[in-house]
Design a protein around this motif. Sequence first.
Motif, short mmCIF file in Angstrom:
data_model
loop_
_atom_site.label_atom_id
_atom_site.label_comp_id
_atom_site.label_asym_id
_atom_site.label_seq_id
_atom_site.Cartn_x
_atom_site.Cartn_y
_atom_site.Cartn_z
N LEU A 1 0.91 -1.23 -0.04
CA LEU A 1 0.03 0.04 -0.04
C LEU A 1 0.92 1.20 -0.06
CD1 LEU A 1 -3.08 0.73 0.38
CD2 LEU A 1 -2.57 1.11 2.92
N VAL A 2 0.64 2.02 -1.14
CA VAL A 2 1.66 3.33 -1.05
C VAL A 2 0.83 4.52 -0.35
CG1 VAL A 2 3.06 4.76 -2.52
CG2 VAL A 2 2.74 2.33 -3.64
N THR A 3 1.58 5.09 0.29
CA THR A 3 1.05 6.04 1.08
C THR A 3 1.91 7.36 0.84
OG1 THR A 3 2.35 5.72 2.96
CG2 THR A 3 0.37 4.48 2.90
N PHE A 4 1.06 8.58 1.13
CA PHE A 4 1.40 9.93 1.05
C PHE A 4 2.45 10.16 -0.07
CE2 PHE A 4 -0.02 10.55 5.68
CZ PHE A 4 -0.76 11.73 5.23
N SER A 5 2.09 9.78 -1.17
CA SER A 5 3.13 10.05 -2.44
C SER A 5 2.26 10.73 -3.49
CB SER A 5 3.50 8.77 -2.87
OG SER A 5 4.31 8.02 -1.82
N ALA A 6 3.22 11.37 -4.36
CA ALA A 6 2.72 11.96 -5.43
C ALA A 6 2.47 10.89 -6.59
CB ALA A 6 3.83 12.85 -6.18
N ARG A 7 1.24 11.25 -7.35
CA ARG A 7 0.61 10.30 -8.38
C ARG A 7 1.73 9.49 -9.11
NH1 ARG A 7 -0.32 13.80 -11.29
NH2 ARG A 7 -2.49 14.51 -10.69
N ASP A 8 2.80 10.24 -9.58
CA ASP A 8 3.78 9.58 -10.47
C ASP A 8 4.68 8.65 -9.49
OD1 ASP A 8 3.12 11.20 -12.50
OD2 ASP A 8 4.50 12.41 -12.61
N THR A 9 4.92 8.77 -8.37
CA THR A 9 5.65 7.91 -7.50
C THR A 9 4.80 6.65 -7.17
OG1 THR A 9 6.89 9.91 -6.34
CG2 THR A 9 6.59 7.93 -5.19
N VAL A 10 3.43 7.09 -6.99
CA VAL A 10 2.57 5.96 -6.76
C VAL A 10 2.43 4.86 -7.96
CG1 VAL A 10 0.11 5.04 -6.44
CG2 VAL A 10 1.08 7.21 -5.25
N ILE A 11 2.43 5.17 -9.04
CA ILE A 11 2.39 4.75 -10.09
C ILE A 11 3.71 3.89 -10.28
CG2 ILE A 11 2.15 4.41 -12.97
CD1 ILE A 11 0.44 6.89 -12.53
N LYS A 12 4.92 4.73 -10.28
CA LYS A 12 6.22 3.92 -10.09
C LYS A 12 6.44 2.88 -9.21
CE LYS A 12 11.19 5.33 -9.75
NZ LYS A 12 11.93 6.69 -9.41
N ASN A 13 5.87 3.08 -8.08
CA ASN A 13 6.24 2.05 -7.03
C ASN A 13 5.28 0.84 -7.16
OD1 ASN A 13 8.24 3.54 -5.46
ND2 ASN A 13 6.71 4.35 -4.36
N LEU A 14 4.09 0.85 -7.69
CA LEU A 14 3.27 -0.04 -7.83
C LEU A 14 3.75 -0.89 -8.95
CD1 LEU A 14 -0.31 1.33 -7.19
CD2 LEU A 14 1.30 0.02 -5.59
N LEU A 15 4.28 -0.32 -10.20
CA LEU A 15 4.72 -1.06 -11.23
C LEU A 15 6.14 -1.71 -10.91
CD1 LEU A 15 4.08 1.48 -14.43
CD2 LEU A 15 2.86 -0.56 -13.35
N ALA A 16 6.90 -1.09 -9.80
CA ALA A 16 7.82 -1.96 -9.41
C ALA A 16 7.57 -3.08 -8.73
CB ALA A 16 8.74 -0.99 -8.49
N TYR A 17 6.64 -2.89 -7.98
CA TYR A 17 6.06 -4.38 -7.18
C TYR A 17 5.76 -5.37 -8.33
CZ TYR A 17 3.54 -7.40 -3.87
OH TYR A 17 3.07 -8.48 -3.19
#
Length: 387
Positions: free
Chosen positions: A217-233
């Motif tokens: 669960l990505v928290t307190f992050s900008a949209r691009d960071t959310v996408i980057k981290n979920l795609l990294a997972y």
Amino acid sequence: MKILNFSLMPYRPLDIPASKDYRSVWVNLPNRFFDPEKGAAEYEAYIDLLAGSEELGFDGVCVNEHHQTAYGLMPAPNLIASALIQRTKRIKIAILGRALPLVNNPMTIAEEFSMLDCMSRGRIIAGFVRGIGAEYHSSLINPTESHSRFHEAHDLIIRAWTETGPFDWRGEHYELKYANPWPRPYQQPHPPVWVPSQGSLETIEWAADPKRKYPFLVTFSARDTVIKNLLAYRQQARDFGYEAEPGQLGWAAPVYVAETDEQAIDEARAGMEALFNDYLNLTPEMLLPPGYSSMASMKKLMEAKRAIGRSGFGKGTGRQSIERLIDQGTAIVGSPKTVLEKIRAVQSETGLGNFVAMLQFGTLGNEPAWRNQRLFASEVLPALKAL
């Protein structure tokens, strides 16, 4: 998609101008700033808000753990979870999360979660975190031991939930002659475990491991960071040889809905800007004590924090406006159509299956929080569930 309602339970009566005489509202803000009478009213209002999520159609509610701060009034989130169990019958109750390295005996967490799981007849989601840097100042736990304490505590809890006791545990940080928790969890083999994070490389790899496949669960992050981290997972899962399910991917963000974009911005402004400028004013040494993160993860975290401005970088970087937070996608504010489109856009790129909406934030009062919660539930939630 599964949609959950989350509150940090901030102390809204805080004298914010007077608190500026101190480095932060974390760790060293004197507790004379807390009025027990007002605090009692805060707990009552917050529990009412979360309990109301069931009749509005949410899939769950979320609570979490923080210590010695006006940012959140839940040093013992299991107590809030217990109150919510008595006020609800259907929805999941996610404790996102318990800070494992801060406890001296992880068996207490194994037992508490088992109690809650039995009391709720299997509605508990266990969120495990290391706790943010400030917690290590409050607890005087050595931050260089954060990772090793977390992993050992996690392994001990999972074994205690899944293996018949008593058994002997001799670890680096914890030593038990009789690990034998009573009661056992209602859900078998154990309650689902979620991992909230801001994108630590180690956390992504650990959570995605085939032995765990924990929802991230990505928290307190900008949209691009959310996408980057979920795609990294997702990529990490592929590297492990499997495809991540939507339920393994989640995003948590503050949300405000009103009839029009302009009205939503106007009504959310004070509360949203207080959250990011006044309640999240962590100085660098509080956010990242030496040894807390690897160099690679520290760089990644600093990039994410830079995207939301002042938070985590002291008082010299200026206040964040709601317009900038919206533009970055750190906050989701607007009409039902606008809010739905913003969440859909991230879901379409990542395939996430869990969205956690923070519908009360900062100094946002009870009436606008209830309006926000009801409008989100009636105009946004049904469309998200259908994704």
